[in-house]
Structure formats: C-alpha cells, structure tokens
Scaffold this active site. Structure first.
Site, mmCIF file in Angstrom:
data_model
loop_
_atom_site.group_PDB
_atom_site.id
_atom_site.type_symbol
_atom_site.label_atom_id
_atom_site.label_comp_id
_atom_site.label_asym_id
_atom_site.label_seq_id
_atom_site.Cartn_x
_atom_site.Cartn_y
_atom_site.Cartn_z
ATOM 1 N N THR A 56 0.833 -1.205 0.000
ATOM 2 C CA THR A 56 0.000 0.000 0.000
ATOM 3 C C THR A 56 0.866 1.252 0.000
ATOM 4 O O THR A 56 0.646 2.177 -0.790
ATOM 5 C CB THR A 56 -0.933 -0.005 1.226
ATOM 6 O OG1 THR A 56 -1.734 -1.197 1.192
ATOM 7 C CG2 THR A 56 -1.854 1.201 1.222
ATOM 8 N N TYR A 119 -11.974 -4.466 -5.500
ATOM 9 C CA TYR A 119 -13.065 -3.830 -6.254
ATOM 10 C C TYR A 119 -14.253 -4.771 -6.423
ATOM 11 O O TYR A 119 -15.335 -4.496 -5.923
ATOM 12 C CB TYR A 119 -12.601 -3.272 -7.609
ATOM 13 C CG TYR A 119 -13.692 -2.447 -8.262
ATOM 14 C CD1 TYR A 119 -13.933 -1.132 -7.845
ATOM 15 C CD2 TYR A 119 -14.531 -2.984 -9.234
ATOM 16 C CE1 TYR A 119 -14.968 -0.387 -8.394
ATOM 17 C CE2 TYR A 119 -15.561 -2.240 -9.791
ATOM 18 C CZ TYR A 119 -15.789 -0.946 -9.363
ATOM 19 O OH TYR A 119 -16.806 -0.228 -9.901
ATOM 20 N N TYR A 145 -2.187 -11.306 1.545
ATOM 21 C CA TYR A 145 -2.289 -9.968 2.126
ATOM 22 C C TYR A 145 -3.771 -9.689 2.361
ATOM 23 O O TYR A 145 -4.538 -9.573 1.413
ATOM 24 C CB TYR A 145 -1.638 -8.964 1.168
ATOM 25 C CG TYR A 145 -1.608 -7.516 1.597
ATOM 26 C CD1 TYR A 145 -2.056 -7.086 2.848
ATOM 27 C CD2 TYR A 145 -1.103 -6.560 0.723
ATOM 28 C CE1 TYR A 145 -2.008 -5.758 3.207
ATOM 29 C CE2 TYR A 145 -1.044 -5.214 1.069
ATOM 30 C CZ TYR A 145 -1.511 -4.821 2.316
ATOM 31 O OH TYR A 145 -1.464 -3.496 2.656
ATOM 32 N N LYS A 173 -0.065 -11.757 5.712
ATOM 33 C CA LYS A 173 0.142 -10.405 6.222
ATOM 34 C C LYS A 173 -1.241 -9.857 6.513
ATOM 35 O O LYS A 173 -2.049 -9.653 5.596
ATOM 36 C CB LYS A 173 0.852 -9.537 5.185
ATOM 37 C CG LYS A 173 1.148 -8.153 5.743
ATOM 38 C CD LYS A 173 1.001 -7.072 4.714
ATOM 39 C CE LYS A 173 1.022 -5.748 5.457
ATOM 40 N NZ LYS A 173 0.386 -4.661 4.747
#
Length: 302
Positions: A56, A119, A145, A173
């Site tokens: 990110t 999305y 993730y 993660k």
C-alpha cells in the site's frame, strides 16, 4: 526472528521488521527507480529484517505492470541476498496477478505478497481458485495480504482453512486490525507465518504469535521498530510496550495529512527525498509537515 519462528513451514522464515517500502517519483510523477532502491538501502542499513516493495505504501495500485517489475528489479539489485525481498503482485484479476507474480520472480524476488482481489466481490471459491492459480504459476512462497478495509474482500476462517491446502502458501500479512480474527487464524494455522500489518498492532501482534510486522512508520523510522522487535525477542516486554506507545503517537502524527503522505514527509525530515506521491494522492503541506516534525522531535527520533 521470534522464538517460535522456526515452527512454521515458511521457507523464508519471515519475521522481524519488514517495511512496506515507498516508491519514489520524480516531479513529473514518473518512477525514480534509483531513489526507490536507495530507500531499500536506507532501511536495510538501519537493521530491518526484510523489505516489501509494492505494498500500500508503495502506491502499487497506481503503477502499471512494467513499472512494478522495474521496482522489484531495482530493489533486488540493491539489497537482494542481504534480506528477503517480498514483492507485492496483487491485482483485481487473477490473469494480471499471475503475470506480475511471474515477472517479480524473474526480477529476483524471494517471495510474493498477494493481496486479495479488490473492487469486485470474491467468494470463497473465487479466492481459493485465485491463490491456487498464482501458486501454480511460480515456485516462490506466497503470502496472503488481508486488508478488507481497502479491498472490500475479507477472508473467513473457513476460507483461510481452504487456502491452507494450497502448496506454496507460506503465510499471511494481516492488516484487518481484527485481533480476534488474527489470533484465531494463528491458532488454527501454526504452519503459516503471520505478520502484523498495522502500526497499531506491532506489539500486540507479536503477543498473539506474529513473527514480525509490516510497519509504515518503519519506512522512515526503522530504528524504533527494530528496537521494539529486538526488545520483544530478548524478553524485555516492558520496553517493547514502551516502543509501541511511542509508535501510537508517531503514527497519529503520520496521519495528520492526506492519505499515505506522512511516510514521505517523515523521510524528507531525515534528509531522504522520495519525491511526490502519485496523483490523486498528495503530500503534506508545510503546516502538516511542521506538526509531524514536532511530534517526531518530541519523541527523540530525529
């Protein structure tokens, strides 16, 4: 590494402090590969245990496939062989995720961080199929993730159980900030490494069994996170807790501007210019930057 890091099946035995590196940009918002590599050097020289380009904080969703491959290559060229390089390769489609995974592997990454598709909503069957296809496309270990606040796709414990059947999946993660979810996931899956993905949960994450953490603040102030990890590993729980206390205050200051702006602003306060963020993200203004500097100074970190 924490005491129990060797109990898992992760070939990289990930743990410790793993910054989700920034991607540096020139003023025209083109990728500055050299400065991106220099940032890897900046954190590695200050004691981190791995690097995670294209998370990110690396603005991965704003980069195209060629740019992402170039970032991985630049980081591997700089610090590969010194610490594990785990590259973010996630995309909304399995097709693009597989392509990015293969390109990151070719660029020399040691492991792949695959964010859940985003999305579009993804059910359990879709999630399992997605990770299976990525795992079959490369021999590198894969780390799931989990960041439902950004992707809109949370993983249930049942889905995680199904994912655990896939060869090549090595860990998670977790940036859900859902401690009960994380704690139970760790309990259910001793074969996985777990990394705490939020600055607010670096110390608590280790208490519930994470071998380390991915910390945005570690991009600019790696020493604080290394101190937290080393003191925790050495059994100095009180000092580790104090480091987390400092981290709460610093993280709040990082958030005193536009989204993600704090990391590059804090880096610049340390003399490291990573350039602007890529639009529509934007940097801190002078007032926000001064407030950030005041907090970091007050904590004795500048």
């Amino acid at each position: 590494m924490s005491h129990d890091a060797t109990a898992n099946d992760d070939p990289l035995d990930l743990g410790g402090v793993i910054p989700p590196m920034v991607t540096a940009f020139d003023e025209d918002e083109s990728v500055d590969y050299q400065t991106t590599a220099d940032h890897a050097r900046f954190v590695v020289d200050r004691g981190v245990h791995g690097v995670f380009p294209l998370g990110t904080n690396g603005e991965f969703a704003l980069l195209d496939g060629d740019e992402q491959a170039g970032v991985v290559e630049a980081v591997v060229d700089e610090v590969g062989g010194e610490v594990p390089v785990i590259a973010g390769v996630g995309a909304p489609s399995t097709y693009h995720t597989v392509d990015r995974a293969q390109r990151a592997a070719e660029a020399g990454a040691d492991g792949l961080v695959v964010v859940t598709p985003y999305y579009y909503p993804v059910d359990e069957t879709g999630a399992v199929e997605h990770y299976r296809r990525v795992a079959e496309a490369t021999e590198l270990p894969i780390y799931v993730y989990h960041i439902p606040s950004k992707t809109g796709n949370a993983l249930s414990h049942a889905t995680l159980d199904a994912l655990a059947e896939i060869d090549g999946l090595a860990g998670v993660k977790d940036s859900s900030k859902d401690v009960p979810w994380l704690s139970r996931a760790i309990d259910d899956h001793p074969e996985f490494v777990f990394l705490a993905g939020s600055d607010s949960l670096q110390f608590p994450g280790r208490l519930v069994g994470c071998t380390g953490g991915v910390s945005a603040v570690a991009n600019a102030l790696p020493e604080l996170l290394v101190d937290l990890h080393e003191s925790y590993t050495a059994g100095d729980i009180e000092h580790a807790r104090e480091c987390q206390s400092t981290l709460y205050r610093v993280r709040d200051a990082f958030k005193g501007g536009p989204y993600l702006a704090g990391v590059k602003a804090a880096l610049s306060l340390r003399g490291f210019d990573a350039g602007p963020l890529r639009s529509p993200l934007r940097g801190m203004d002078d007032e926000e930057r001064s407030a950030l500097e005041a907090t970091i100074r007050a904590e004795g970190l500048l």
